[in-house]
Scaffold this motif. Structure first.
Motif, PDB file in Angstrom:
ATOM      1  N   ALA A 366       0.828  -1.208   0.000  1.00 33.29           N
ATOM      2  CA  ALA A 366       0.000   0.000   0.000  1.00 33.29           C
ATOM      3  C   ALA A 366       0.858   1.252   0.000  1.00 33.29           C
ATOM      4  O   ALA A 366       0.510   2.266  -0.618  1.00 33.29           O
ATOM      5  N   LEU A 367       2.003   1.192   0.700  1.00 33.50           N
ATOM      6  CA  LEU A 367       2.896   2.342   0.806  1.00 33.50           C
ATOM      7  C   LEU A 367       4.305   1.949   0.386  1.00 33.50           C
ATOM      8  O   LEU A 367       4.777   0.858   0.727  1.00 33.50           O
ATOM      9  N   GLU A 368       4.961   2.853  -0.324  1.00 33.90           N
ATOM     10  CA  GLU A 368       6.362   2.668  -0.689  1.00 33.90           C
ATOM     11  C   GLU A 368       7.115   3.942  -0.314  1.00 33.90           C
ATOM     12  O   GLU A 368       6.721   5.042  -0.708  1.00 33.90           O
ATOM     13  N   LEU A 369       8.181   3.790   0.422  1.00 33.57           N
ATOM     14  CA  LEU A 369       8.997   4.925   0.850  1.00 33.57           C
ATOM     15  C   LEU A 369      10.434   4.679   0.433  1.00 33.57           C
ATOM     16  O   LEU A 369      10.991   3.605   0.721  1.00 33.57           O
ATOM     17  N   TYR A 370      11.046   5.657  -0.208  1.00 37.80           N
ATOM     18  CA  TYR A 370      12.416   5.498  -0.701  1.00 37.80           C
ATOM     19  C   TYR A 370      13.289   6.672  -0.271  1.00 37.80           C
ATOM     20  O   TYR A 370      12.852   7.831  -0.277  1.00 37.80           O
ATOM     21  N   GLY A 384       8.212   0.229   6.172  1.00 38.24           N
ATOM     22  CA  GLY A 384       8.054  -0.523   7.414  1.00 38.24           C
ATOM     23  C   GLY A 384       9.199  -0.390   8.385  1.00 38.24           C
ATOM     24  O   GLY A 384       9.176  -1.016   9.462  1.00 38.24           O
ATOM     25  N   GLU A 385      10.205   0.405   8.071  1.00 38.21           N
ATOM     26  CA  GLU A 385      11.386   0.535   8.935  1.00 38.21           C
ATOM     27  C   GLU A 385      11.119   1.522  10.073  1.00 38.21           C
ATOM     28  O   GLU A 385      10.715   2.670   9.831  1.00 38.21           O
ATOM     29  N   PRO A 386      11.335   1.124  11.316  1.00 36.06           N
ATOM     30  CA  PRO A 386      11.065   2.012  12.457  1.00 36.06           C
ATOM     31  C   PRO A 386      11.790   3.354  12.363  1.00 36.06           C
ATOM     32  O   PRO A 386      11.217   4.399  12.699  1.00 36.06           O
ATOM     33  N   ALA A 387      13.030   3.328  11.907  1.00 37.29           N
ATOM     34  CA  ALA A 387      13.803   4.573  11.864  1.00 37.29           C
ATOM     35  C   ALA A 387      13.220   5.593  10.897  1.00 37.29           C
ATOM     36  O   ALA A 387      13.512   6.792  11.000  1.00 37.29           O
ATOM     37  N   TYR A 388      12.403   5.145   9.948  1.00 32.76           N
ATOM     38  CA  TYR A 388      11.871   6.055   8.926  1.00 32.76           C
ATOM     39  C   TYR A 388      10.418   6.448   9.183  1.00 32.76           C
ATOM     40  O   TYR A 388       9.812   7.125   8.342  1.00 32.76           O
ATOM     41  N   PRO A 390       9.119   8.743  11.216  1.00 35.04           N
ATOM     42  CA  PRO A 390       8.880  10.192  11.166  1.00 35.04           C
ATOM     43  C   PRO A 390       8.844  10.735   9.734  1.00 35.04           C
ATOM     44  O   PRO A 390       8.022  11.608   9.416  1.00 35.04           O
ATOM     45  N   VAL A 391       9.731  10.221   8.887  1.00 29.96           N
ATOM     46  CA  VAL A 391       9.723  10.647   7.483  1.00 29.96           C
ATOM     47  C   VAL A 391       8.427  10.212   6.821  1.00 29.96           C
ATOM     48  O   VAL A 391       7.783  10.986   6.090  1.00 29.96           O
ATOM     49  N   LEU A 392       8.017   8.975   7.068  1.00 34.39           N
ATOM     50  CA  LEU A 392       6.790   8.454   6.490  1.00 34.39           C
ATOM     51  C   LEU A 392       5.594   9.303   6.913  1.00 34.39           C
ATOM     52  O   LEU A 392       4.752   9.686   6.078  1.00 34.39           O
ATOM     53  N   ALA A 393       5.510   9.610   8.199  1.00 39.46           N
ATOM     54  CA  ALA A 393       4.378  10.398   8.699  1.00 39.46           C
ATOM     55  C   ALA A 393       4.360  11.792   8.069  1.00 39.46           C
ATOM     56  O   ALA A 393       3.291  12.309   7.713  1.00 39.46           O
ATOM     57  N   ASP A 394       5.519  12.401   7.938  1.00 44.74           N
ATOM     58  CA  ASP A 394       5.602  13.739   7.343  1.00 44.74           C
ATOM     59  C   ASP A 394       5.125  13.717   5.886  1.00 44.74           C
ATOM     60  O   ASP A 394       4.326  14.564   5.465  1.00 44.74           O
ATOM     61  N   LEU A 395       5.601  12.746   5.117  1.00 48.70           N
ATOM     62  CA  LEU A 395       5.236  12.700   3.707  1.00 48.70           C
ATOM     63  C   LEU A 395       3.768  12.304   3.528  1.00 48.70           C
ATOM     64  O   LEU A 395       3.098  12.801   2.609  1.00 48.70           O
ATOM     65  N   GLU A 396       3.251  11.425   4.398  1.00 52.75           N
ATOM     66  CA  GLU A 396       1.824  11.107   4.322  1.00 52.75           C
ATOM     67  C   GLU A 396       0.984  12.354   4.576  1.00 52.75           C
ATOM     68  O   GLU A 396      -0.030  12.588   3.899  1.00 52.75           O
ATOM     69  N   ALA A 397       1.395  13.169   5.530  1.00 51.87           N
ATOM     70  CA  ALA A 397       0.657  14.391   5.833  1.00 51.87           C
ATOM     71  C   ALA A 397       0.704  15.361   4.652  1.00 51.87           C
ATOM     72  O   ALA A 397      -0.300  16.006   4.321  1.00 51.87           O
ATOM     73  N   ARG A 398       1.859  15.463   4.018  1.00 50.97           N
ATOM     74  CA  ARG A 398       1.980  16.360   2.855  1.00 50.97           C
ATOM     75  C   ARG A 398       1.095  15.887   1.711  1.00 50.97           C
ATOM     76  O   ARG A 398       0.434  16.696   1.043  1.00 50.97           O
ATOM     77  N   LEU A 399       1.105  14.581   1.474  1.00 54.14           N
ATOM     78  CA  LEU A 399       0.298  14.043   0.378  1.00 54.14           C
ATOM     79  C   LEU A 399      -1.190  14.237   0.665  1.00 54.14           C
ATOM     80  O   LEU A 399      -1.957  14.657  -0.221  1.00 54.14           O
ATOM     81  N   ASP A 400      -1.613  13.960   1.885  1.00 57.35           N
ATOM     82  CA  ASP A 400      -3.016  14.155   2.261  1.00 57.35           C
ATOM     83  C   ASP A 400      -3.420  15.615   2.096  1.00 57.35           C
ATOM     84  O   ASP A 400      -4.510  15.923   1.586  1.00 57.35           O
ATOM     85  N   SER A 401      -2.563  16.508   2.534  1.00 55.92           N
ATOM     86  CA  SER A 401      -2.864  17.934   2.451  1.00 55.92           C
ATOM     87  C   SER A 401      -3.040  18.381   1.002  1.00 55.92           C
ATOM     88  O   SER A 401      -3.968  19.136   0.675  1.00 55.92           O
TER      89      SER A 401
END
Length: 436
Positions: A366-370, A384-388, A390-401
């Motif tokens: 469903a999600l791909e992060l690079y 799915g990487e724990p360290a990423y 915060p990056v995932l959440a930020d980009l999801e918020a930008r895309l939703d916005s």
């Protein structure tokens, strides 16, 4: 002579950045390389979509495909929304004459797109006839007439690549991109691709010489670009960089005395219309999603982080995907189940497909992060990487916005194909007002 520059906009088909001026050393494109040596080269330019009609819709309107209405191919009844105005329509308000020579992919009838003149009814079969017709149109222009927009569209390098149409390259000499398997099948395919690009380059060279021989040269801005990524698996039809990267080379008028340059600033096809309107004496409009490139052309690129959004909805099937890209990361959100790659018919039948196996048929996430710096080939999904996270959440918020601000209909569920166009109604309804 008018201070408003003339504009010649040349666009190629299914080429991406497969040109020697963009680092593809084995691609036979000497004319464009010479042109780039005297121009501003944008090495980090992108379309909004990985497919012909949606990508071109953004180039000619400054709006994302779901905003302007062209979420699928024009010959499948996708149409601009009622209130959308195209590049020639907008520039006509600033006193510009306009002409289309050759290919367009926004409407089955090119005469409805706002051009003052259409030669070849929007399509000529090969690059050379298009270049010759464009050069002939130019010869009829007086040097002191109204400013003009000349749009020149070429079929190349859309598949098929047949040996009877093109001079193939030596398969052993082509450079195979990292996102494709390096084998005899891929090399056979690329040899034909290079042959089609060779013809595109030669034809563009002919047109460039006609421009340079005409008195309008001093006040003419020349743009050479491509519609979206190359017609290769894991490129065209995907939101990975090879699917949405484009060539973009802009030569300002000779009268500017601009120093040739290269820039890695991330730019978009959405920026072209705002650029031309500023040069025509106008200002930005709220419906445009891009920014003017005039500062970049004058050597003053903005020093700011930028995000770009990409989308796919329909090609030969429903495939809803959205993405956001920064200079460092990309998030791709797949809104429907399917394989890792959906290949259009021309790619499914290509030599490259014969040699790539079936790994691409595995289910997509469903999600791909690079991380584009560590993994420019976009092979390692970090969603799915724990360290990423915060990056995932930020980009999801930008895309939703972005989707909410642009009233993306995908937020309301699956998007239906449009009703067949009729003689009485040949446009899509406008979107509701934007949020916020």
């Amino acid at each position: 002579m008018s201070e408003r520059p003339n504009v010649v906009l040349v666009h190629g088909h299914d080429i991406g950045r497969f040109l020697s001026c963009h680092g593809r050393a084995s691609v036979p494109s000497p004319n464009l390389e010479a042109f780039a040596d005297g121009a501003v080269v944008f090495d980090n330019a992108f379309s909004t979509a990985p497919l012909c009609t949606p990508a071109r819709s953004s180039l000619f309107t400054g709006m994302s495909p779901h905003v302007n209405g062209l979420m699928g191919l024009a010959h499948d009844a996708w149409r601009y929304r009622h209130s959308v105005r195209t590049m020639p329509e907008v520039l006509s308000r600033y006193g510009y004459d306009s002409a289309l020579v050759g290919l367009q992919h926004e409407h089955p009838d090119p005469t409805v797109l706002g051009f003052g003149e259409v030669r070849g009814m929007g399509f000529l079969p090969r690059a050379w006839p298009v270049a010759e017709e464009a050069a002939a149109w130019l010869q009829d222009r007086p040097a002191d007439g109204a400013p003009f927009l000349l749009t020149v569209g070429m079929w190349e390098a859309h598949r098929p690549w047949r040996p009877e149409d093109y001079e193939f390259a030596d398969p052993t000499m082509v450079d195979v991109p990292a996102f494709l398997p390096d084998n005899e099948h891929t090399r056979e395919d690329l040899a034909g691709f290079h042959g089609a690009i060779r013809q595109f380059d030669a034809a563009v060279g002919h047109l460039l010489r006609a421009i340079d021989a005409h008195p309008v040269r001093a006040n003419t801005l020349v743009i050479v670009t491509t519609d979206h990524g190359a017609a290769l698996p894991r490129a065209k039809g995907t939101l990975y960089d090879p699917g949405v990267e484009v060539a973009l080379v802009i030569r300002p008028p000779a009268a500017w005395g601009t120093t040739p340059a290269r820039t890695t600033t991330m730019v978009s096809h959405l920026d072209i219309l705002p650029t031309l309107v500023e040069l025509a004496g106008g200002g930005p409009r709220p419906e445009w999603e891009g920014r003017s490139l005039v500062p970049d052309l004058r050597g003053v690129a903005p020093d700011e982080e930028r995000e770009l959004f990409f989308e796919k909805t329909y090609h030969d099937r429903y495939d809803p995907i959205r993405a956001v890209r920064t200079g460092r990361h990309k998030l791709i959100r797949n809104f429907a189940d399917g394989p890792l790659l959906t290949l259009a018919k021309d790619l499914e039948e290509s030599p490259t497909r014969r040699g790539m196996g079936d790994a691409h048929l595995a289910p997509r996430p469903a999600l791909e992060l690079y991380d584009l710096l560590a993994d420019p080939a976009e092979r390692t999904n970090l969603a799915g990487e724990p360290a990423y996270q915060p990056v995932l959440a930020d980009l999801e918020a930008r895309l939703d916005s972005w989707m909410k601000a642009t009233a993306d209909p995908l937020l309301d569920g699956a998007i239906d194909r449009p009703a067949p166009a009729s003689r009485l109604l040949d446009a899509q309804p406008d979107l509701p007002a934007r949020a916020g």
